[in-house]
Design an enzyme around this catalytic site. Structure first.
Site, mmCIF file in Angstrom:
data_model
loop_
_atom_site.group_PDB
_atom_site.id
_atom_site.type_symbol
_atom_site.label_atom_id
_atom_site.label_comp_id
_atom_site.label_asym_id
_atom_site.label_seq_id
_atom_site.Cartn_x
_atom_site.Cartn_y
_atom_site.Cartn_z
ATOM 1 N N LYS A 1 0.802 -1.011 0.218
ATOM 2 C CA LYS A 1 0.069 0.009 -0.048
ATOM 3 C C LYS A 1 1.125 1.269 0.024
ATOM 4 O O LYS A 1 1.942 1.083 0.605
ATOM 5 C CB LYS A 1 -0.915 -0.171 1.323
ATOM 6 C CG LYS A 1 -1.991 0.848 1.042
ATOM 7 C CD LYS A 1 -3.103 0.303 0.342
ATOM 8 C CE LYS A 1 -4.659 0.594 0.098
ATOM 9 N NZ LYS A 1 -5.363 -0.082 -0.437
HETATM 10 N N1 GLU Z 1 -6.970 -0.129 -3.930
HETATM 11 C C1 GLU Z 1 -7.715 -1.219 -4.042
HETATM 12 C C2 GLU Z 1 -7.779 -2.197 -2.829
HETATM 13 O O1 GLU Z 1 -7.729 -1.763 -1.834
HETATM 14 C C3 GLU Z 1 -7.108 -1.768 -5.395
HETATM 15 C C4 GLU Z 1 -5.790 -2.206 -5.306
HETATM 16 C C5 GLU Z 1 -5.238 -2.761 -6.543
HETATM 17 O O2 GLU Z 1 -6.120 -2.934 -7.673
HETATM 18 O O3 GLU Z 1 -4.149 -3.046 -6.663
HETATM 19 O O4 GLU Z 1 -7.844 -3.525 -3.128
#
Ligand code: GLU
Length: 418
Positions: free
Chosen positions: A108
């Site tokens: 993240k």
């Molecule tokens: N931000 C989204 C999540 O929390 C998508 C993450 C992604 O597609 O890598 O799942």
């Protein structure tokens, strides 16, 4: 997330991890390895503002685990972003990718900023500077960012472009959730909301519920909530209330979601939508309904308001919308909870499809993408429910056992070297 609560998510995520590790009788040495984020970078992002001054914002990228494949996870722009929250969200991404069995670890990123206070040029400067600063850590084989709260395809285009400038050639596979014109995927934008609705349909089928007799409430009208509301309405389910950061709208007769979306496209917020009553976000969570979809911020349902929830099913569109205490209160009330790492995994699944298409430079039609997403979501739903029923644990514990168990197996067979 309200101020003072921001440390909570890491506590929630680690206490959930420990509980699942206990239930799995996880080897103590593997537990140690999975309890810590693998790599963290903290960066300062100074940018030129429109008024000629320079302002600096702190950014983070956390790779929680890469045992199953490259790190994967979104980039969040929010004033409450901090290192603890980013670690927690990176851990959730690790378990989420494993629950849906795609070959990724978890990551993240985020910048502590209120993007509503910046112009579009300033946001572009920030996105590009942040990308530049974390560029040694990302790449198609290493770590692939994506949109998250307050970031979208537009931002991902800037990430892709900045990274490609560094490399000297176009690298579409460095980021997902991009515009389709530069290697984005059909179906990616709607994928998280679509996955939320797939998990509701699977639950309704299992529990013998006819969705056309049900009412639903959606907290959050961003990319997840608005799409989930629109697609859920297509099943015949009546959406009686939706909200955004400024409050919500309610109609016992049901809202016309296409109309509501058109209103928001024009007015930015739900406020003032004609033909519905205004309600607060607190009132919305306590509405009499069958299905509640918290698809906004984390930490929304707590020990203070959990007892007020009347829904019999909660589907976590957001990451971490329930605190541990709220989760316990609602499980005791026999509320059927579909946890975040299952319910909102559709986004990262189609991110995976996007990355595969970019690497192969061969693109698929939307139907193929939605059909493949359907299969993955259904398999994940049933894998989680089988564990829940067999081990007599909650859906969240079952999802964590599935995800953590898969990561643990990779850690075990790979061994600890050097
Ligand atoms: N931000 C989204 C999540 O929390 C998508 C993450 C992604 O597609 O890598 O799942």
């Amino acid at each position: 997330m309200a101020r003072g609560k921001k440390r909570d998510l890491l506590q929630v995520v680690m206490s959930d991890f420990n509980e699942a590790a206990d239930l799995l009788h996880l080897d103590a040495n593997i537990r140690v390895r999975l309890s810590h984020p693998r790599r963290i970078i903290i960066v300062s992002c100074p940018i030129n503002k429109d008024d000629g001054t320079v302002e600096s914002f702190e950014g983070y990228r956390v790779q929680y685990n890469i045992a199953r494949g490259p790190a994967k996870g979104g980039i969040r722009f929010h004033p409450e972003v901090d290192l603890d929250e980013t670690i927690a969200l990176a851990a959730l991404m690790t378990w989420k990718c494993a629950v849906v069995n795609i070959p990724y670890g978890g990551a993240k990123g985020g910048v502590q900023v209120d993007p509503h206070k910046l112009s579009m040029t300033e946001i572009e400067n920030l996105t590009r500077r942040y990308t530049w600063e974390i560029s040694p850590m990302i790449g198609p084989e290493k770590d692939i960012p994506a949109p998250d709260m307050n970031t979208s395809a537009k931002h991902m285009a800037w990430v892709m472009d900045t990274y490609s400038i560094i490399k000297g050639y176009s690298v579409p596979g460095v980021v997902t959730g991009k515009p389709i014109s530069i290697g984005g995927s059909e179906g990616r934008q709607e994928a998280t909301g679509r996955g939320v609705v797939f998990s509701i349909i699977d639950a309704a089928q299992e529990l013998g519920i006819d969705l056309s007799t049900q009412t639903a409430v959606v907290q959050g009208f961003g990319n997840v909530g608005s799409v989930a509301a629109k697609l859920l309405a297509k099943t015949g389910c009546k959406i009686i209330a939706v909200s955004d950061e400024n409050g919500g709208i309610y109609s016992s007769k049901g809202l016309d979601i296409e109309n509501v979306s058109a209103y928001v496209a024009e007015h930015e917020y739900l406020k003032g939508y004609p033909g519905a009553d205004e309600i607060s976000n607190a009132e919305l969570l306590a509405l009499d309904c069958d299905i509640l979809i918290p698809a906004a911020l984390g930490g929304q349902i707590t020990k203070e308001n959990a007892a007020d929830v009347k829904a019999s099913m909660i589907v976590e569109g957001a990451n971490g919308p329930l605190t541990n205490e709220a989760d316990k209160i609602l499980n005791d009330k026999k509320v059927f909870i579909i946890p975040d790492i299952l319910a909102n995994a559709g986004g990262v699944v189609v991110s995976y499809f996007e990355w595969v298409q970019d690497i192969q430079a061969f693109f698929w039609h939307e139907k193929e993408i939605n059909d493949k997403l359907r299969v993955i979501m259904r398999n994940a739903y049933h894998s989680v429910r089988n564990i829940a029923l067999e081990k007599k644990v909650t859906n969240r514990q079952a999802a964590l056992m599935l995800g953590i168990g898969r990561v643990a197996e990779c850690a075990r067979v790979r061994g600890l070297r050097p």
